[in-house]
Write an enzyme that holds these catalytic residues in place. Structure first.
Site, PDB file in Angstrom:
ATOM      1  N   GLU A 134      20.363 -35.033  53.607  1.00 36.78           N
ATOM      2  CA  GLU A 134      20.337 -34.457  52.260  1.00 36.78           C
ATOM      3  C   GLU A 134      19.838 -35.491  51.249  1.00 36.78           C
ATOM      4  OE1 GLU A 134      23.505 -33.054  48.832  1.00 36.78           O
ATOM      5  OE2 GLU A 134      24.180 -33.181  50.910  1.00 36.78           O
TER       6      GLU A 134
ATOM      7  N   ASP B  49      16.336 -34.979  49.290  1.00 37.08           N
ATOM      8  CA  ASP B  49      16.342 -34.956  47.828  1.00 37.08           C
ATOM      9  C   ASP B  49      15.228 -35.843  47.278  1.00 37.08           C
ATOM     10  OD1 ASP B  49      17.450 -34.483  45.152  1.00 37.08           O
ATOM     11  OD2 ASP B  49      18.170 -36.533  45.277  1.00 37.08           O
TER      12      ASP B  49
ATOM     13  N   GLU C 113      17.873 -29.310  51.305  1.00 37.43           N
ATOM     14  CA  GLU C 113      17.421 -30.697  51.133  1.00 37.43           C
ATOM     15  C   GLU C 113      17.447 -31.445  52.463  1.00 37.43           C
ATOM     16  OE1 GLU C 113      18.518 -31.806  46.519  1.00 37.43           O
ATOM     17  OE2 GLU C 113      20.032 -32.166  48.063  1.00 37.43           O
TER      18      GLU C 113
END
Length: 240
Positions: A58, A62, A128
């Site tokens: 994640e 991102d 993400e």
């Protein structure tokens, strides 16, 4: 669960079909994608004692999403200033937007999650993490093509999206200033889950509790509380 050379279980087959039919790729390393779909509430422990979940992916996804959208907006809007481009990017990769995409893709149906967990952002987090997995497996250029062409442009008119109002905290503060109201945010730790803290943010207007948000970061919790406050104010016709 993540071993090679073994017959795929139904969950692995489902994820493989998703990657081929929805995302349009053949996974080179299926293990990365399986990990991308393990929510922190359902973490497995590895042999070295580390938790196996999608938090690291994640984090990576991102950053990759930010880079893809920054490049896209920089080239598409050559006359926009830095602040305007930043706001546009925030709208494209907001938690709400990524959560919507997760549902549209049916990605949220593939997430391994503890049913008792507070996980409103699980879909966006998994999206993400999926981007991070694609980047590790296929590289930046392939990931950029998938994110922009295969995903975002399939579901959104990007020109319309970047013109939307999505920073709810900014919106509620602007409303408060215009209407001579005082908005304050109260933060508290709602509970601990392993190494994570679940935050509760209480939004007060003129000292009275008006809305609450619950999330794993204060910033996200503030946005949730602000979005709920905006809904109450503007849907009731009290916004100006």
């Amino acid at each position: 669960m993540l071993g090679h050379g073994k017959k795929q279980d139904p969950h692995e087959k489902e994820i493989t079909r998703f990657l081929r039919n929805v995302i349009g790729i053949r996974p080179g390393n299926l293990d990365i994608y399986l990990t991308a779909l393990i929510h922190r509430s359902a973490s497995d422990s590895t042999l070295n004692g580390h938790c196996l979940n999608n938090e690291r992916l994640e984090y990576l996804g991102d950053a990759i999403l930010d880079a893809i959208m920054a490049e896209f907006l920089f080239k598409k809007y050559p006359l926009k200033f830095e602040g305007e481009l930043t706001e546009m990017r925030s709208k494209l990769v907001s938690r709400e937007r990524l959560g919507q995409l997760s549902k549209k893709l049916h990605l949220n149906e593939l997430i391994t999650i503890n049913p008792h967990a507070h996980a409103k952002s699980a879909g966006g987090d998994a999206f993400e993490a999926l981007v991070g997995a694609i980047f590790l497996d296929k590289g930046y250029e392939k990931t950029k093509k998938i994110v922009l062409k295969q995903i975002f442009e399939s579901y959104y008119d990007l020109d319309t999206v970047v013109m939307e109002e999505s920073n709810f905290k900014s919106k509620i503060l602007t409303w408060a200033q215009h209407n001579r109201k005082q908005v304050t945010f109260e933060h508290e730790v709602a509970e601990y889950q392993r190494s994570n803290r679940l935050y509760r943010v209480k939004l007060h207007i003129n000292g009275e509790l008006f809305a609450e948000g619950l999330e794993y970061t204060v910033k996200k919790a503030e946005q949730i509380a602000s979005e709920r406050a905006c809904s109450k104010i503007f849907e009731a016709g009290n916004g100006k």
